[in-house]
Design an enzyme around this catalytic site. Structure first.
Site, PDB file in Angstrom:
ATOM      1  N   LYS A  89       6.140  17.324  26.823  1.00  0.00           N
ATOM      2  CA  LYS A  89       7.116  17.226  25.733  1.00  0.00           C
ATOM      3  C   LYS A  89       6.817  16.019  24.859  1.00  0.00           C
ATOM      4  O   LYS A  89       6.768  16.121  23.619  1.00  0.00           O
ATOM      5  CB  LYS A  89       8.523  17.118  26.323  1.00  0.00           C
ATOM      6  CG  LYS A  89       9.611  16.714  25.338  1.00  0.00           C
ATOM      7  CD  LYS A  89       9.799  17.734  24.228  1.00  0.00           C
ATOM      8  CE  LYS A  89      10.969  17.324  23.339  1.00  0.00           C
ATOM      9  NZ  LYS A  89      11.152  18.250  22.219  1.00  0.00           N
TER      10      LYS A  89
ATOM     11  N   ALA B   2      27.056  19.505  24.291  1.00  0.00           N
ATOM     12  CA  ALA B   2      27.197  20.560  23.288  1.00  0.00           C
ATOM     13  C   ALA B   2      26.606  20.112  21.952  1.00  0.00           C
ATOM     14  O   ALA B   2      27.241  20.219  20.912  1.00  0.00           O
ATOM     15  CB  ALA B   2      28.666  20.938  23.116  1.00  0.00           C
TER      16      ALA B   2
ATOM     17  N   CYS C 100      13.685  13.569  17.314  1.00  0.00           N
ATOM     18  CA  CYS C 100      12.659  13.616  18.361  1.00  0.00           C
ATOM     19  C   CYS C 100      11.404  12.807  18.074  1.00  0.00           C
ATOM     20  O   CYS C 100      10.931  12.069  18.942  1.00  0.00           O
ATOM     21  CB  CYS C 100      12.258  15.065  18.620  1.00  0.00           C
ATOM     22  SG  CYS C 100      13.544  16.033  19.451  1.00  0.00           S
TER      23      CYS C 100
ATOM     24  N   GLU D  29      12.789  21.258  25.615  1.00  0.00           N
ATOM     25  CA  GLU D  29      12.916  22.145  24.450  1.00  0.00           C
ATOM     26  C   GLU D  29      11.858  21.771  23.421  1.00  0.00           C
ATOM     27  O   GLU D  29      11.466  20.612  23.289  1.00  0.00           O
ATOM     28  CB  GLU D  29      14.320  22.055  23.851  1.00  0.00           C
ATOM     29  CG  GLU D  29      14.810  20.648  23.535  1.00  0.00           C
ATOM     30  CD  GLU D  29      14.333  20.127  22.202  1.00  0.00           C
ATOM     31  OE1 GLU D  29      13.920  20.948  21.373  1.00  0.00           O
ATOM     32  OE2 GLU D  29      14.351  18.906  22.009  1.00  0.00           O
TER      33      GLU D  29
END
Length: 498
Positions: free
Chosen positions: A220, A12, A276, A161
């Protein structure tokens, strides 16, 4: 093709929470469960104070929560109910053992896969949503197959993502592309189509790209590496601009008008941060080294080296302009998040600028509109940062008001491009500061000429020096310290790689 009626997301965090909230909003016929081991985090998702800040996120959550969006710690129950399971857990860079500082730590990914295999009683589509190295899906698939119960089959997909913090909801609602990778078998293609049918409820088919698993995983890493490379490239040019008298904004505009290059990600600054960029580039470096592609790995590692150099260079500039010492001097840091419109501080340049200044003995006052004081102190006392916690608590204060933050300071430094920093009353700030008052713009968002007219000595990434005007208050400063102090071609106390 199997119809997906229930989705479970394990994790989450910054990816799982927003992604599943938007899926719930756009797919009212699908029940979405977001589960996590942390009761504190789940309680926050079920409260009016969400655990993360993203523009528009609260409205989406409030619209769907309790209807078809549910947050809980009932992980096993949610796994059994799901047709499709997102694995969206943390994949930090290893800080120990083989691959230390570069390789991703996949212990949470492996733990999630083993838990799925242990409790699942029906066939599942398992989707890696966390950023993982190439071939990670193969590892997940092996764990599931080796531990599965009789008669149960799994299909493992890659669905990375591409969210930018601060615009995550906008990115989810209107993405550039949705990338889904799977095995090139009839069963694998059917699983890919099943996940694609979820996104197709609000995204055009031409933006849903289907590939093999390995291409999806590498895409990615490559995307973030290319973006980080552009930031480091323009930041390297900013150093040349300062040494030559060129203006980095003018240079960026000129080269950005070349349609082969484009104008995006050409904004110079104190460096990139976030969860990231650095992690994914280092992941790519480690992959290249593992494949005996050392020259390729060295090429991409330079992107990280340049980013570190830029942060140290900015701290060096502050030290040099404050007459080569900041010991006992109060310096105000405006912005601690790694970028505006988020409360995320992971790898924030402000952490490292603060670290370098604390090591020089500066007193630091910090203001950020969204980052909580508890988070700031956790970042600065993290053992990996190498600062003495006692020293941090002694020298760092955190303010809830930008004017109080700058009160009686020698300098302020903008480290996050929050819009509100462009609207502050800098005449009021100037009057409250010690003189000469220095302004360091690490994000190129301030009106430098206006600050000079107020009386500030202004220093900005990739710009020429804005000298103090001669006035009774500042008379003799330039004569005493000489023009050389404010010259652009300075030496820096923090050498690259130090």
């Amino acid at each position: 093709m199997k119809e997906i009626k229930t989705i479970t997301c394990i994790g989450a965090g910054y990816v799982g929470g927003p992604t599943c909230s938007v899926i719930a909003q756009k797919c009212p016929g699908v029940n979405v469960h977001v589960v996590d081991l942390s009761q504190e985090r789940i309680d926050a998702w079920n409260s009016d104070s969400l655990p993360i800040y993203e523009p528009g996120l609260k409205e989406v959550v409030e619209e769907t929560r309790g209807k078809n969006l549910f947050f809980s710690t009932k992980i096993d129950e949610a796994i059994n109910e799901a047709d499709l399971i997102f694995i969206s857990v943390n994949t930090p860079t290893k800080n120990f053992g083989l691959g230390k500082g570069r390789a991703p730590d996949l212990k949470y990914i492996e733990s999630a896969a083993r838990n799925i295999a242990n409790v699942a009683r029906e066939n599942k589509i398992v989707v890696e949503k966390s950023t993982v190295p190439v071939k990670a899906a193969e590892s997940i698939s092996r764990i599931l197959k080796c531990n599965r119960k009789a008669g149960i089959r799994y299909q493992v997909l890659s669905n990375p993502e591409f969210l930018a913090e601060g615009t995550a909801i906008k990115d989810l609602l209107n993405p550039d592309r949705i990338l889904i990778g799977g095995e090139q078998t009839p069963e694998g293609k059917e699983a890919v189509d099943a996940l694609a049918s979820i996104y197709a409820q609000w995204i055009d088919d031409e933006r849903i790209i289907k590939t093999n698993t390995w291409s999806s995983e590498l895409s990615k890493l490559a995307a973030n590496a290319f973006l980080a490379q552009r930031v480091s490239s323009i930041n390297s040019i900013s150093a040349v601009c300062e040494a030559t008298g060129a203006d980095v904004d003018e240079v960026a505009k000129a080269i950005g008008l070349d349609n082969r290059i484009g104008k995006k990600f050409l904004k110079a600054g104190v460096g990139f941060g976030g969860s990231c960029f650095q992690k994914d580039v280092l992941n790519l470096v480690y992959l290249c080294e593992a494949l005996n592609l050392s020259e390729v790995g060295a090429y991409w590692h330079q992107v990280i080296s340049m980013n570190e150099y830029q942060k140290k260079r900015f701290a060096s500039l502050i030290v040099k302009c404050l007459f080569n010492t900041v010991t006992g001097k109060k310096i105000s840091i405006l912005g601690f998040a790694f970028k505006k419109d988020t409360g995320d501080t992971r790898e924030s340049p402000a952490i490292y600028v603060t670290k370098y200044l604390l090591e020089e003995g500066a007193k630091i006052s910090i203001y950020d509109p969204k980052v909580k004081a508890k988070q700031i102190m956790m970042d600065l006392t993290d053992p990996q940062l190498g600062l003495d916690p006692e020293k941090v608590h002694k020298l760092v204060t955190i303010e809830k008001d930008p004017y109080e933050c700058c009160q009686k300071s020698h300098a302020f430094a903008v480290c996050t491009e929050w819009n509100e920093f462009q609207e502050l009353d800098y005449a009021r700030i100037y009057q409250s500061m010690l003189k000469p008052a220095f302004a360091f713009d690490g994000r190129l968002i301030l009106d430098h000429d206006k600050l000079v007219r107020i009386g500030f000595q202004v220093e900005a990434i990739g710009k020429c020096v804005h000298s103090l005007p001669d006035s009774p208050m500042e008379s003799g400063i330039n004569d005493i310290f000489g023009k050389q102090l404010l010259a652009r071609n300075r030496s820096h106390p923090f050498a690259p790689g130090q």
